[in-house]
Design a protein around this motif. Structure first.
Motif, PDB file in Angstrom:
ATOM      1  N   TYR A 103       0.852  -1.184   0.000  1.00 52.98           N
ATOM      2  CA  TYR A 103       0.000   0.000   0.000  1.00 52.98           C
ATOM      3  C   TYR A 103       0.883   1.228   0.000  1.00 52.98           C
ATOM      4  N   ARG A 104       0.343   2.325  -0.496  1.00 54.80           N
ATOM      5  CA  ARG A 104       1.118   3.570  -0.517  1.00 54.80           C
ATOM      6  C   ARG A 104       0.878   4.293   0.795  1.00 54.80           C
ATOM      7  N   ASP A 105       1.955   4.589   1.511  1.00 58.81           N
ATOM      8  CA  ASP A 105       1.793   5.404   2.702  1.00 58.81           C
ATOM      9  C   ASP A 105       1.232   6.760   2.257  1.00 58.81           C
ATOM     10  N   PRO A 132      -3.986  -1.741 -11.859  1.00 58.02           N
ATOM     11  CA  PRO A 132      -4.620  -0.744 -12.729  1.00 58.02           C
ATOM     12  C   PRO A 132      -3.839   0.560 -12.850  1.00 58.02           C
ATOM     13  N   MET A 133      -3.093   0.958 -11.781  1.00 58.38           N
ATOM     14  CA  MET A 133      -2.508   2.301 -11.763  1.00 58.38           C
ATOM     15  C   MET A 133      -0.991   2.274 -11.626  1.00 58.38           C
ATOM     16  N   LEU A 134      -0.321   3.082 -12.448  1.00 56.47           N
ATOM     17  CA  LEU A 134       1.126   3.319 -12.307  1.00 56.47           C
ATOM     18  C   LEU A 134       1.247   4.828 -12.074  1.00 56.47           C
ATOM     19  N   ALA A 135       1.354   5.219 -10.806  1.00 60.89           N
ATOM     20  CA  ALA A 135       1.306   6.656 -10.478  1.00 60.89           C
ATOM     21  C   ALA A 135       2.725   7.201 -10.278  1.00 60.89           C
ATOM     22  N   THR A 136       3.262   7.145  -9.041  1.00 62.09           N
ATOM     23  CA  THR A 136       4.675   7.518  -8.868  1.00 62.09           C
ATOM     24  C   THR A 136       5.582   6.412  -9.399  1.00 62.09           C
ATOM     25  N   LYS A 191      -1.419  15.135  -4.538  1.00 66.75           N
ATOM     26  CA  LYS A 191      -1.681  13.990  -3.649  1.00 66.75           C
ATOM     27  C   LYS A 191      -1.218  12.672  -4.259  1.00 66.75           C
ATOM     28  N   GLY A 192      -0.558  12.740  -5.393  1.00 68.90           N
ATOM     29  CA  GLY A 192      -0.067  11.517  -6.024  1.00 68.90           C
ATOM     30  C   GLY A 192      -1.121  10.798  -6.845  1.00 68.90           C
ATOM     31  N   TYR A 193      -2.242  11.476  -7.136  1.00 66.12           N
ATOM     32  CA  TYR A 193      -3.268  10.881  -8.003  1.00 66.12           C
ATOM     33  C   TYR A 193      -2.984  11.227  -9.465  1.00 66.12           C
ATOM     34  N   ILE A 194      -3.313  10.270 -10.331  1.00 68.10           N
ATOM     35  CA  ILE A 194      -3.109  10.498 -11.761  1.00 68.10           C
ATOM     36  C   ILE A 194      -4.203  11.423 -12.288  1.00 68.10           C
ATOM     37  N   VAL A 195      -3.792  12.411 -13.078  1.00 72.03           N
ATOM     38  CA  VAL A 195      -4.708  13.385 -13.690  1.00 72.03           C
ATOM     39  C   VAL A 195      -4.715  13.177 -15.217  1.00 72.03           C
ATOM     40  N   LEU A 198      -8.586   7.925 -12.975  1.00 72.56           N
ATOM     41  CA  LEU A 198      -9.902   7.338 -12.724  1.00 72.56           C
ATOM     42  C   LEU A 198     -10.263   7.413 -11.250  1.00 72.56           C
ATOM     43  N   GLY A 199      -9.424   8.109 -10.463  1.00 70.26           N
ATOM     44  CA  GLY A 199      -9.649   8.156  -9.005  1.00 70.26           C
ATOM     45  C   GLY A 199      -8.893   7.026  -8.341  1.00 70.26           C
ATOM     46  N   ASP A 200      -9.424   6.541  -7.227  1.00 68.70           N
ATOM     47  CA  ASP A 200      -8.765   5.462  -6.481  1.00 68.70           C
ATOM     48  C   ASP A 200      -9.266   4.110  -7.011  1.00 68.70           C
ATOM     49  N   ALA A 201      -8.372   3.394  -7.675  1.00 63.41           N
ATOM     50  CA  ALA A 201      -8.781   2.154  -8.358  1.00 63.41           C
ATOM     51  C   ALA A 201      -9.319   1.122  -7.364  1.00 63.41           C
ATOM     52  N   GLY A 202      -8.631   0.949  -6.238  1.00 60.48           N
ATOM     53  CA  GLY A 202      -9.070  -0.036  -5.234  1.00 60.48           C
ATOM     54  C   GLY A 202     -10.449   0.300  -4.701  1.00 60.48           C
ATOM     55  N   ASP A 203     -10.664   1.546  -4.345  1.00 54.31           N
ATOM     56  CA  ASP A 203     -11.965   1.963  -3.815  1.00 54.31           C
ATOM     57  C   ASP A 203     -13.067   1.781  -4.843  1.00 54.31           C
TER      58      ASP A 203
HETATM   59  N1  URA Z   1      -3.586   4.950  -7.025  1.00 56.82           N
HETATM   60  C1  URA Z   1      -4.851   5.062  -7.476  1.00 56.82           C
HETATM   61  O1  URA Z   1      -5.703   4.212  -7.187  1.00 56.82           O
HETATM   62  N2  URA Z   1      -5.156   6.115  -8.247  1.00 56.82           N
HETATM   63  C2  URA Z   1      -4.273   7.068  -8.584  1.00 56.82           C
HETATM   64  O2  URA Z   1      -4.628   8.015  -9.305  1.00 56.82           O
HETATM   65  C3  URA Z   1      -2.958   6.938  -8.097  1.00 56.82           C
HETATM   66  C4  URA Z   1      -2.641   5.869  -7.335  1.00 56.82           C
END
Ligand code: URA
Ligand code: PRP
Length: 209
Positions: A103-105, A132-136, A191-195, A198-203
């Protein structure tokens, strides 16, 4: 040397649009992620080795081709990677599935490993890591470190959406692996979210918040 492949197949792009849409509910989101995973794995397995066999059709003997039986392992990065596993297994049903929990701290955005369970013949398998996500890029880099540490040699990484920052980080840490992406986005936000992402993939997959 690994390469970055953006998969521009119209079916993948169409479904990705509805995955991104915030009005897409959990059930449909899950179904679409599953479908896109299947479409992507169809494309990324083009280099699977074949061998010749001889069979008899009702008409004659035929020299035909079958997969040469290369062992495959699928490794979802928990949690959100789980949403892509069944889609991959539809086309590679005999694959073994390992799990790496990260998980990402939320403060540091650094990945923290909390689980790892892989097939015991790691060295003999080709792996497809799914998330689903490759953010940082931190989670993917760490998951692949973990796989390599245990002896994996041939690894592909497959994700739905990537930020340029994540692609660069993954390429730098693991220049040998191929990276497959359905959508290459603009950037990361503070906040490290991709712009636009799709938002938070897990949620969104599991209906949590
Ligand atoms: N993890 C996510 O679920 N979404 C992001 O945009 C970045 C990291
Ligand atoms: C998300 C996503 C990736 C990670 C990507 O997982 O599924 O694993 O973030 O971010 P990174 O490239 O900056 O590391 P998250 O940590 O939210 O955990 P979850 O899957 O349990 O929701």
């Amino acid at each position: 040397m690994g390469n970055v492949h953006v998969m521009d197949h119209p079916l993948i792009q169409h479904k990705l649009t509805y995955i991104r849409d915030k009005n897409t509910g959990t059930k449909e989101f899950r179904e679409l992620v599953d479908e896109v995973a299947t479409l992507m794995v169809y494309e990324i397995t083009r280099d699977m080795p074949l061998e010749d066999i001889e069979i008899e059709t009702p008409v004659s003997v035929s020299k035909s081709k079958i997969l040469s039986g290369k062992k495959i392992g699928i490794v979802p990065i928990l949690r959100a990677g789980i949403g892509m596993v069944d889609g991959v297994l539809k086309l590679i049903p005999a694959a073994k599935v390992g799990h790496i929990g990260l998980y990402r701290d939320p403060k540091t955005l650094k990945p923290v490993e909390y689980y790892a369970k892989l097939p015991n013949d790691v060295e003999e398998r080709d792996f497809i890591v799914v998330d689903p996500m490759l953010a940082t890029g931190g989670s993917a880099v760490e998951a692949i470190n973990s796989l390599k540490k245990r002896g994996a040699k041939n690894i592909k990484f497959m994700c739905l959406i990537a930020a340029p920052e994540g692609v660069e980080a993954l390429k730098e840490a693991h220049p040998d692996i191929d990276i497959y992406i359905a959508g290459l986005d603009e950037k990361l936000n503070e906040k490290g979210y991709i712009v636009p992402g799709l938002g938070d993939a897990g949620d969104r997959l599991f209906g949590t918040k």
